[in-house]
Design a protein around this motif. Structure first.
Motif, PDB file in Angstrom:
ATOM      1  N   UNK A   1       0.994  -1.170   0.143  1.00 26.36           N
ATOM      2  CA  UNK A   1      -0.459  -0.063   0.033  1.00 26.36           C
ATOM      3  C   UNK A   1       0.798   1.278  -0.136  1.00 26.36           C
ATOM      4  N   UNK A   2       0.443   2.409  -0.740  1.00 28.21           N
ATOM      5  CA  UNK A   2       0.991   3.357  -1.013  1.00 28.21           C
ATOM      6  C   UNK A   2       1.064   4.436  -0.041  1.00 28.21           C
ATOM      7  N   UNK A   3       2.444   4.863   0.577  1.00 27.57           N
ATOM      8  CA  UNK A   3       1.075   6.271   1.693  1.00 27.57           C
ATOM      9  C   UNK A   3       2.397   7.306   2.072  1.00 27.57           C
ATOM     10  N   UNK A   4       3.008   8.205   2.125  1.00 27.09           N
ATOM     11  CA  UNK A   4       3.211   9.596   1.967  1.00 27.09           C
ATOM     12  C   UNK A   4       4.624   8.844   3.621  1.00 27.09           C
ATOM     13  N   UNK A   5       5.560   9.152   3.844  1.00 30.06           N
ATOM     14  CA  UNK A   5       6.138   9.271   4.772  1.00 30.06           C
ATOM     15  C   UNK A   5       6.295  10.737   5.699  1.00 30.06           C
ATOM     16  N   UNK A   6       5.047  10.952   6.673  1.00 27.22           N
ATOM     17  CA  UNK A   6       5.003  11.870   6.851  1.00 27.22           C
ATOM     18  C   UNK A   6       6.099  12.125   7.901  1.00 27.22           C
ATOM     19  N   UNK A   7       7.487  10.878   8.327  1.00 24.34           N
ATOM     20  CA  UNK A   7       8.059  11.088   9.938  1.00 24.34           C
ATOM     21  C   UNK A   7       9.558  12.237   9.088  1.00 24.34           C
ATOM     22  N   UNK A   8       9.019  11.884   7.398  1.00 25.66           N
ATOM     23  CA  UNK A   8      10.691  12.838   6.937  1.00 25.66           C
ATOM     24  C   UNK A   8      10.231  14.005   6.476  1.00 25.66           C
ATOM     25  N   UNK A   9       9.012  14.654   6.375  1.00 26.01           N
ATOM     26  CA  UNK A   9       8.627  16.119   6.385  1.00 26.01           C
ATOM     27  C   UNK A   9       8.987  16.555   7.604  1.00 26.01           C
ATOM     28  N   UNK A  10       8.136  16.223   9.113  1.00 26.46           N
ATOM     29  CA  UNK A  10       7.974  16.358  10.418  1.00 26.46           C
ATOM     30  C   UNK A  10       9.535  16.772  10.179  1.00 26.46           C
ATOM     31  N   UNK A  11      10.478  16.155   9.878  1.00 22.90           N
ATOM     32  CA  UNK A  11      11.710  15.866  10.488  1.00 22.90           C
ATOM     33  C   UNK A  11      12.485  17.494   9.930  1.00 22.90           C
ATOM     34  N   UNK A  12      11.722  17.222   8.329  1.00 23.65           N
ATOM     35  CA  UNK A  12      12.618  18.825   7.343  1.00 23.65           C
ATOM     36  C   UNK A  12      11.295  20.276   7.922  1.00 23.65           C
ATOM     37  N   UNK A  13      10.714  20.074   8.566  1.00 23.61           N
ATOM     38  CA  UNK A  13       9.134  21.426   8.879  1.00 23.61           C
ATOM     39  C   UNK A  13      10.220  21.053  10.572  1.00 23.61           C
ATOM     40  N   UNK A  14      10.351  20.864  11.093  1.00 21.92           N
ATOM     41  CA  UNK A  14      10.677  20.698  12.592  1.00 21.92           C
ATOM     42  C   UNK A  14      12.049  21.310  11.908  1.00 21.92           C
ATOM     43  N   UNK A  15      13.503  21.030  11.625  1.00 28.14           N
ATOM     44  CA  UNK A  15      14.274  22.114  11.414  1.00 28.14           C
ATOM     45  C   UNK A  15      14.402  23.493  11.498  1.00 28.14           C
ATOM     46  N   UNK A  16      13.536  23.756   9.801  1.00 32.39           N
ATOM     47  CA  UNK A  16      12.891  25.149   9.652  1.00 32.39           C
ATOM     48  C   UNK A  16      12.262  25.442  11.246  1.00 32.39           C
ATOM     49  N   UNK A  17      11.511  25.333  12.026  1.00 34.00           N
ATOM     50  CA  UNK A  17      10.847  25.855  13.085  1.00 34.00           C
ATOM     51  C   UNK A  17      11.832  26.137  13.552  1.00 34.00           C
ATOM     52  N   UNK A  18      12.997  25.620  13.851  1.00 34.90           N
ATOM     53  CA  UNK A  18      13.889  25.480  14.579  1.00 34.90           C
ATOM     54  C   UNK A  18      15.130  26.600  14.763  1.00 34.90           C
ATOM     55  N   UNK A  19      15.333  26.790  13.376  1.00 33.72           N
ATOM     56  CA  UNK A  19      15.440  27.817  12.650  1.00 33.72           C
ATOM     57  C   UNK A  19      15.258  29.361  13.339  1.00 33.72           C
ATOM     58  N   UNK A  20      13.976  29.179  13.045  1.00 37.16           N
ATOM     59  CA  UNK A  20      12.920  30.135  13.209  1.00 37.16           C
ATOM     60  C   UNK A  20      12.857  30.578  14.574  1.00 37.16           C
ATOM     61  N   UNK A  21      12.763  29.604  15.474  1.00 36.41           N
ATOM     62  CA  UNK A  21      12.776  30.026  17.233  1.00 36.41           C
ATOM     63  C   UNK A  21      14.115  30.684  17.239  1.00 36.41           C
ATOM     64  N   UNK A  22      15.496  30.537  16.626  1.00 32.26           N
ATOM     65  CA  UNK A  22      16.851  30.384  16.831  1.00 32.26           C
ATOM     66  C   UNK A  22      16.971  32.000  16.408  1.00 32.26           C
ATOM     67  N   UNK A  23      16.209  33.147  15.044  1.00 38.48           N
ATOM     68  CA  UNK A  23      16.524  34.398  14.892  1.00 38.48           C
ATOM     69  C   UNK A  23      15.242  34.545  16.048  1.00 38.48           C
ATOM     70  N   UNK A  24      14.318  34.029  16.563  1.00 43.49           N
ATOM     71  CA  UNK A  24      13.735  34.496  17.196  1.00 43.49           C
ATOM     72  C   UNK A  24      14.230  35.196  18.560  1.00 43.49           C
ATOM     73  N   UNK A  25      14.989  33.670  19.256  1.00 44.61           N
ATOM     74  CA  UNK A  25      15.735  34.340  21.020  1.00 44.61           C
ATOM     75  C   UNK A  25      16.530  35.443  19.786  1.00 44.61           C
ATOM     76  N   UNK A  26      17.381  35.565  18.680  1.00 46.54           N
ATOM     77  CA  UNK A  26      18.189  36.701  18.806  1.00 46.54           C
ATOM     78  C   UNK A  26      17.413  37.842  18.759  1.00 46.54           C
ATOM     79  N   UNK A  27      15.895  38.053  18.578  1.00 44.47           N
ATOM     80  CA  UNK A  27      15.693  38.947  18.038  1.00 44.47           C
ATOM     81  C   UNK A  27      14.286  40.027  19.650  1.00 44.47           C
ATOM     82  N   UNK A  28      14.157  38.539  20.467  1.00 49.06           N
ATOM     83  CA  UNK A  28      13.081  39.036  21.214  1.00 49.06           C
ATOM     84  C   UNK A  28      14.165  39.029  22.825  1.00 49.06           C
TER      85      UNK A  28
END
Length: 98
Positions: A1-28
């Motif tokens: 059965x075909x399915x999406x590997x959502x764990x991979x997408x989640x990992x990528x998006x969480x890395x992007x989220x981490x980068x955003x949080x690092x920017x927020x940490x520096x600015x706020x």
């Protein structure tokens, strides 16, 4: 059965989220902004990914058609948003209303 590997997408998006949080940490300098932002980012990512996960593996929230994990992720986002609003409102009052 075909399915999406959502764990991979989640990992990528969480890395992007981490980068955003690092920017927020520096600015706020306000306490709680990073935690509130994290709740919003993580809640948003999980809520969106739950829409493409296999529904047969998910528990539904009563008969609403919404998955329990998606409902909880939306609550996290709302909690983060409310706390962010309160943080900025409190800091505005501390500045003498300016």
């Amino acid at each position: 059965k075909w399915h999406l590997d959502t764990f991979f997408y989640e990992a990528i998006l969480n890395v992007i989220g981490f980068a955003v949080l690092m920017i927020i940490t520096k600015k706020s300098s306000r306490k709680g902004v990073v935690v509130s932002s994290y709740l919003m980012i993580y809640g948003f990512i999980r809520a969106m990914l739950e829409t493409i996960r296999d529904p047969s593996e998910s528990l539904m929230f009563f008969s609403t058609g919404i998955k329990v994990s998606q409902f909880l992720s939306i609550l996290l986002f709302i909690l983060g948003l409310i706390s962010l609003i309160l943080i900025f409102r409190k800091s505005k009052e501390g500045d003498g209303g300016v």
